[in-house]
Design an enzyme around this catalytic site. Sequence first.
Site, PDB file in Angstrom:
ATOM      1  N   HIS A   1      44.095 -46.187  34.638  1.00  0.00           N
ATOM      2  CA  HIS A   1      44.732 -45.926  33.353  1.00  0.00           C
ATOM      3  C   HIS A   1      46.193 -45.543  33.574  1.00  0.00           C
ATOM      4  O   HIS A   1      46.652 -45.387  34.708  1.00  0.00           O
ATOM      5  CB  HIS A   1      43.986 -44.845  32.576  1.00  0.00           C
ATOM      6  CG  HIS A   1      42.745 -45.358  31.898  1.00  0.00           C
ATOM      7  ND1 HIS A   1      42.784 -46.299  30.899  1.00  0.00           N
ATOM      8  CD2 HIS A   1      41.428 -45.056  32.091  1.00  0.00           C
ATOM      9  CE1 HIS A   1      41.547 -46.559  30.492  1.00  0.00           C
ATOM     10  NE2 HIS A   1      40.709 -45.829  31.208  1.00  0.00           N
TER      11      HIS A   1
ATOM     12  N   ASN B   1      47.480 -43.178  36.223  1.00  0.00           N
ATOM     13  CA  ASN B   1      47.385 -43.664  37.602  1.00  0.00           C
ATOM     14  C   ASN B   1      48.565 -44.564  37.956  1.00  0.00           C
ATOM     15  O   ASN B   1      49.115 -44.484  39.051  1.00  0.00           O
ATOM     16  CB  ASN B   1      46.085 -44.429  37.804  1.00  0.00           C
ATOM     17  CG  ASN B   1      44.862 -43.672  37.329  1.00  0.00           C
ATOM     18  OD1 ASN B   1      44.073 -44.195  36.565  1.00  0.00           O
ATOM     19  ND2 ASN B   1      44.700 -42.433  37.760  1.00  0.00           N
TER      20      ASN B   1
ATOM     21  N   ARG C   1      35.530 -58.605  20.080  1.00  0.00           N
ATOM     22  CA  ARG C   1      34.157 -58.874  20.509  1.00  0.00           C
ATOM     23  C   ARG C   1      33.225 -58.894  19.304  1.00  0.00           C
ATOM     24  O   ARG C   1      33.280 -58.024  18.436  1.00  0.00           O
ATOM     25  CB  ARG C   1      33.692 -57.820  21.506  1.00  0.00           C
ATOM     26  CG  ARG C   1      34.420 -57.867  22.842  1.00  0.00           C
ATOM     27  CD  ARG C   1      33.646 -57.118  23.908  1.00  0.00           C
ATOM     28  NE  ARG C   1      33.294 -55.765  23.480  1.00  0.00           N
ATOM     29  CZ  ARG C   1      32.322 -55.043  24.011  1.00  0.00           C
ATOM     30  NH1 ARG C   1      31.589 -55.539  24.981  1.00  0.00           N
ATOM     31  NH2 ARG C   1      32.074 -53.820  23.585  1.00  0.00           N
TER      32      ARG C   1
ATOM     33  N   ASP D   1      51.238 -47.475  29.812  1.00  0.00           N
ATOM     34  CA  ASP D   1      50.715 -48.384  28.791  1.00  0.00           C
ATOM     35  C   ASP D   1      51.813 -48.935  27.883  1.00  0.00           C
ATOM     36  O   ASP D   1      51.893 -50.144  27.651  1.00  0.00           O
ATOM     37  CB  ASP D   1      49.692 -47.655  27.916  1.00  0.00           C
ATOM     38  CG  ASP D   1      48.314 -47.612  28.554  1.00  0.00           C
ATOM     39  OD1 ASP D   1      48.148 -48.195  29.638  1.00  0.00           O
ATOM     40  OD2 ASP D   1      47.410 -46.992  27.979  1.00  0.00           O
TER      41      ASP D   1
ATOM     42  N   ARG E   1      40.338 -57.754  33.747  1.00  0.00           N
ATOM     43  CA  ARG E   1      40.568 -57.642  35.188  1.00  0.00           C
ATOM     44  C   ARG E   1      40.725 -59.060  35.761  1.00  0.00           C
ATOM     45  O   ARG E   1      40.208 -60.030  35.195  1.00  0.00           O
ATOM     46  CB  ARG E   1      39.396 -56.942  35.873  1.00  0.00           C
ATOM     47  CG  ARG E   1      39.222 -55.496  35.470  1.00  0.00           C
ATOM     48  CD  ARG E   1      38.289 -54.776  36.423  1.00  0.00           C
ATOM     49  NE  ARG E   1      37.687 -53.597  35.817  1.00  0.00           N
ATOM     50  CZ  ARG E   1      37.027 -52.661  36.490  1.00  0.00           C
ATOM     51  NH1 ARG E   1      36.875 -52.780  37.803  1.00  0.00           N
ATOM     52  NH2 ARG E   1      36.513 -51.628  35.873  1.00  0.00           N
TER      53      ARG E   1
END
Length: 367
Positions: free
Chosen positions: A117, A120, A25, A147, A76
């Site tokens: 995350h 979860n 970004r 992850d 997302r």
Amino acid sequence: AGLGALPFGTLKLADMGADVIRVDRLAEVPEDPVAREYSSWDRGRRSIAVDLKHPEGVAAVLRLAGGADVFLESFRPGVAERLGVGPESVMARTPSIVYGRLTGWGQTGPLAHSAGHSLNYEAITGVIRSVGPKGGPPVPLLQLLGDVAGGGLTMAFGVVCAMWEAKQSGKGQVIDVAMTDGVASLASVFYGMQASGMHTTEIGTNLFDGGAPFYAVYECSDGEYMSVAPIEPHFWALLLETIGIDQASLPAQYDRDRWPEVKDTLGARFLEKTRDEWSELLEGTDCCTAPVLTYDEAREYPHHRERGTFAGDAGTEVVPVPVLSRTPGEIRPSPDWVGADTDVVLADAGFEPSEIADLRSSGAVGG
């Protein structure tokens, strides 16, 4: 750019020679761009800084994707489409491109648009419900399953599979990587064990969760620990002989009801020596034991040192794996800062100096 899973997956690809461009970004470009400390999390990937809410920034990314084999994102569901870099936009320019989408819950399902995350994703697969001390709570697993393995490694594997197919067919495709799917896949053996009755829902009572005395961790006299895993009967017999326990005095190895008393017997024995004393006695044998180390100790462990598992001045870098005989992976430096490679990457992609200057002046790119 993304958190956790996507950086790890691209790290695996970069270590093996992929030319990975990370689109960061623009807002994250530091005001004082000085070289930062070496980051293994970012190594081997060049960084460009782009404003994806600027039409010219989007156009620049699409142009870069036109010369790429793979495009990866971890937004997302729906966000990439709203930004103008979704599969339809990218694949319209390059039909053979592999478009990877990495999320926690996947592109579909009732949780697809929710935040989450690693813990979860590990939780709803039943995995952490199977790890912990008997009678105690489930234990978080350091993001390793969600992850790292379920997300990053699964993505890297999917990329290689889809690229191989694209080389044959000339057609790209979309990879939907959900960390929940990845964790469930990793646990597939245990789903089968549970269905067959070999694994129960009671934590700390099973073959591979510390319930078995021959697959457990034992405390030593110095408060450190030894891992013990002689699953096979002949290895179990050797361990007992080596540590001085008469096997005839114990119940049968797989008498599950009496595992607690066998664990107590071994627990008492391991408390008689320090971890290093047990290591000196047991390492190099077929007793299937190893000391439980800290990260710092692991870097200095003789086996790792001989194999060259860790590299760098401080030994903080883990070398690329697996080890290939002809084309081994290579540790390459990380970018100095977010957006440090913007001009070079764009120039390599065929942008003229005037085009780069215009993109900069418009605020579409920076760094």
